[in-house]
Write a protein that holds these residues in place. Structure first.
Motif, mmCIF file in Angstrom:
data_model
loop_
_atom_site.group_PDB
_atom_site.id
_atom_site.type_symbol
_atom_site.label_atom_id
_atom_site.label_comp_id
_atom_site.label_asym_id
_atom_site.label_seq_id
_atom_site.Cartn_x
_atom_site.Cartn_y
_atom_site.Cartn_z
ATOM 1 N N UNK A 79 -5.796 7.854 -6.157
ATOM 2 C CA UNK A 79 -5.692 9.209 -6.664
ATOM 3 C C UNK A 79 -4.289 9.745 -6.440
ATOM 4 N N UNK A 80 -4.053 11.005 -6.829
ATOM 5 C CA UNK A 80 -2.720 11.600 -6.693
ATOM 6 C C UNK A 80 -2.280 11.687 -5.242
ATOM 7 N N UNK A 81 -0.986 11.481 -5.005
ATOM 8 C CA UNK A 81 -0.409 11.749 -3.692
ATOM 9 C C UNK A 81 -0.557 10.632 -2.682
ATOM 10 N N UNK A 82 -0.995 9.452 -3.114
ATOM 11 C CA UNK A 82 -1.093 8.335 -2.164
ATOM 12 C C UNK A 82 0.291 7.713 -1.979
ATOM 13 N N UNK A 83 0.591 7.346 -0.757
ATOM 14 C CA UNK A 83 1.914 6.775 -0.479
ATOM 15 C C UNK A 83 2.108 5.485 -1.278
ATOM 16 N N UNK A 84 3.282 5.314 -1.901
ATOM 17 C CA UNK A 84 3.482 4.140 -2.759
ATOM 18 C C UNK A 84 3.670 2.821 -2.016
ATOM 19 N N UNK A 85 3.056 2.685 -0.858
ATOM 20 C CA UNK A 85 2.977 1.383 -0.196
ATOM 21 C C UNK A 85 1.669 0.679 -0.552
ATOM 22 N N UNK A 86 0.665 1.458 -0.999
ATOM 23 C CA UNK A 86 -0.654 0.906 -1.296
ATOM 24 C C UNK A 86 -0.690 0.369 -2.728
ATOM 25 N N UNK A 87 -1.633 -0.533 -2.988
ATOM 26 C CA UNK A 87 -1.628 -1.267 -4.262
ATOM 27 C C UNK A 87 -1.466 -0.362 -5.491
ATOM 28 N N UNK A 88 -2.368 0.599 -5.668
ATOM 29 C CA UNK A 88 -2.358 1.379 -6.921
ATOM 30 C C UNK A 88 -1.053 2.161 -7.089
ATOM 31 N N UNK A 89 -0.644 2.995 -6.115
ATOM 32 C CA UNK A 89 0.598 3.750 -6.338
ATOM 33 C C UNK A 89 1.850 2.873 -6.357
ATOM 34 N N UNK A 90 1.836 1.760 -5.601
ATOM 35 C CA UNK A 90 3.000 0.858 -5.639
ATOM 36 C C UNK A 90 3.159 0.295 -7.049
ATOM 37 N N UNK A 91 2.046 -0.210 -7.603
ATOM 38 C CA UNK A 91 2.114 -0.816 -8.923
ATOM 39 C C UNK A 91 2.436 0.243 -9.983
ATOM 40 N N UNK A 92 1.819 1.412 -9.884
ATOM 41 C CA UNK A 92 2.045 2.445 -10.910
ATOM 42 C C UNK A 92 3.500 2.903 -10.906
ATOM 43 N N UNK A 93 4.033 3.212 -9.703
ATOM 44 C CA UNK A 93 5.411 3.726 -9.666
ATOM 45 C C UNK A 93 6.400 2.670 -10.146
ATOM 46 N N UNK A 94 6.123 1.414 -9.824
ATOM 47 C CA UNK A 94 7.043 0.357 -10.264
ATOM 48 C C UNK A 94 6.901 0.094 -11.773
ATOM 49 N N UNK A 95 5.662 0.028 -12.238
ATOM 50 C CA UNK A 95 5.449 -0.260 -13.667
ATOM 51 C C UNK A 95 6.002 0.856 -14.557
ATOM 52 N N UNK A 96 5.859 2.103 -14.094
ATOM 53 C CA UNK A 96 6.396 3.213 -14.896
ATOM 54 C C UNK A 96 7.903 3.059 -15.081
ATOM 55 N N UNK A 97 8.566 2.460 -14.068
ATOM 56 C CA UNK A 97 10.018 2.239 -14.145
ATOM 57 C C UNK A 97 10.378 0.877 -14.722
ATOM 58 N N UNK A 98 9.364 0.111 -15.145
ATOM 59 C CA UNK A 98 9.631 -1.214 -15.702
ATOM 60 C C UNK A 98 10.031 -2.241 -14.659
ATOM 61 N N UNK A 99 9.657 -1.989 -13.396
ATOM 62 C CA UNK A 99 9.988 -2.911 -12.306
ATOM 63 C C UNK A 99 8.846 -3.912 -12.092
ATOM 64 N N UNK A 100 9.140 -5.129 -11.585
ATOM 65 C CA UNK A 100 8.079 -6.097 -11.310
ATOM 66 C C UNK A 100 7.173 -5.656 -10.165
ATOM 67 N N UNK A 101 5.938 -6.153 -10.162
ATOM 68 C CA UNK A 101 4.984 -5.812 -9.097
ATOM 69 C C UNK A 101 4.500 -7.092 -8.414
ATOM 70 N N UNK A 102 4.324 -7.049 -7.071
ATOM 71 C CA UNK A 102 3.930 -8.247 -6.313
ATOM 72 C C UNK A 102 2.414 -8.370 -6.141
ATOM 73 N N UNK A 103 1.826 -9.356 -6.792
ATOM 74 C CA UNK A 103 0.386 -9.596 -6.646
ATOM 75 C C UNK A 103 0.188 -10.697 -5.603
ATOM 76 N N UNK A 104 -0.543 -10.362 -4.531
ATOM 77 C CA UNK A 104 -0.716 -11.322 -3.438
ATOM 78 C C UNK A 104 -1.635 -12.472 -3.850
#
Ligand code: NAD
Ligand code: TDX
Length: 331
Positions: free
Chosen positions: A181-206
């Protein structure tokens, strides 16, 4: 009612406090809230209303017993969200997890006992049960935590229960599935992937992306916590589920679609050490006893979450660790 909420500059606690203060929990319209938060890297005052006469913010550490003695008097209940909450960080440095999650919880329980605070809601996690290959955990499942994070939360739950059994403190424990949901720190899967994808950056899938999580919108989690605060039974544990189970690969596919990106941005990286394979809770107890049911559908809520991150790119930029923004009440 005067409620002491710990860790409410973070993701979930702040949602709980904002919802309460905006009248989202019937019967709590006149409540006053005191937040105690250390403002670690994970907490920001951007998450809380800047000026609300019913809110007092105390910049402090839950391990600080003398501070707790000043803050606790006059409160009817504690809702305890404060924690070190990121599994990966606990793999590289467990000490802060034991300190805050175990010793901090014990310090709060002791203060609640000393000051006769009525109800203590211990907000915990399904990760305390470990990993389950099939089926779902009930609240009777033995605790088999695998990461230092999960072990510290399981330890805190056991200490909390012991204050109920030994001292009769009204402790109620919740164990929730993965939140988004909104306001989660971008260290966790969903916000990390969303913030990176919005910027066109790669995302790390474990690993191979087949690990499975049960997802729940933060608003549903907080509504369940409020039900436990209002009507839960002393000494009881309540699982909180979302009913939406996705492999990390499936979640990644949904986030790619919502951000308008392709699989070429997904990087397979080394697996997390001790990576739990699957989480799934049986939450029939809280549904039956307290009338809980999640309201948010994953499709709508995930879209709303992506839209929130797209519109709030600066959310995590401003605050420095420990910055109190002038909100602090002095003690
Ligand atoms: P978060 O990391 O976003 O926020 C934690 C907050 O606690 C921060 O504001 C931080 O400053 C504060 N804090 C940390 N150490 C402190 C200390 N010593 N004293 C005072 N404040 C301190 O965490 P979150 O995701 O909002 O999780 C809240 C709670 O819910 C945690 O107890 C977590 O274990 C539990 N939980 C989280 C999830 C999830 O998916 N995020 C799921 C189930 C349960
Ligand atoms: O970069 C990543 N790549 C990846 O594949 C990250 C950060 C995670 N993952 C995987 C690991 C997990 O299988 O995604 C899954 C979710 O990871 P996290 O968002 O770190 O959550 P998890 O480890 O499942 O724990 C969360 O849910 C339970 C919260 O962080 C805990 O606080 C909560 O108790």
């Amino acid at each position: 009612m005067n409620i002491l909420v710990t860790g409410a500059a973070g993701f979930i606690g702040s949602h709980f406090v904002r919802t309460l203060l905006s009248g989202g929990y019937p019967g709590h319209e006149d409540d006053r809230v005191t937040v105690v938060d250390k403002l670690t890297y994970a907490g920001t005052l951007n998450n809380l209303p800047p000026h609300d006469p019913r809110l007092t913010f105390v910049h402090g550490d839950i391990c600080d017993a003398p501070l707790l003695d000043k803050v606790f008097p006059g409160h009817d209940a504690v809702v305890h969200f404060a924690a070190e909450s990121h599994v990966d960080r606990s793999v590289t440095g467990a000490e802060a997890f034991v300190r805050t999650n175990v010793l901090g919880t014990q310090a709060l329980l002791e203060a609640a006992l000393r000051h006769g605070t009525g109800v203590f809601v211990q907000v915990s996690t399904d990760e305390t049960y470990g990993s389950i290959a099939e089926g779902r955990w009930t609240e009777d499942e033995p605790l088999l935590p695998n990461s230092p994070y999960a072990a510290s939360k399981a330890s805190a739950d056991l200490i909390a229960r012991s204050y109920w059994r030994t001292h009769g403190l009204d402790v109620r424990i919740t164990r929730c599935a993965n939140n988004y949901g909104p306001g989660q720190h971008p260290e966790k899967l969903v916000p990390l992937f969303v913030t990176r994808l919005l910027d066109g950056q790669p995302v790390p899938l474990y690993g191979d992306g087949s690990n499975l999580r049960e997802w729940l919108h933060v608003d549903d989690h907080c509504r369940a916590v409020r039900l436990v605060l209002d009507a839960g039974r002393p000494g009881e544990i309540y699982n909180i589920g979302g009913g939406t189970h996705l492999t990390n690969k499936e979640m990644t596919g949904r986030l790619l679609a919502l951000c308008g990106r392709d699989w070429d941005l997904v990087q397979r990286v080394a697996d997390r050490k001790g990576h739990d394979f699957r989480y799934a809770v049986d939450d029939s107890k809280i549904r039956r006893e307290l009338g809980y049911a999640p309201r948010w559908s994953l499709d709508d809520a995930l879209r709303g979450t992506v839209e929130w991150y797209a519109a709030h790119r600066d959310h995590w930029d401003a605050p420095e660790e420990g910055a109190d923004g002038g909100h602090t009440r002095g003690y």
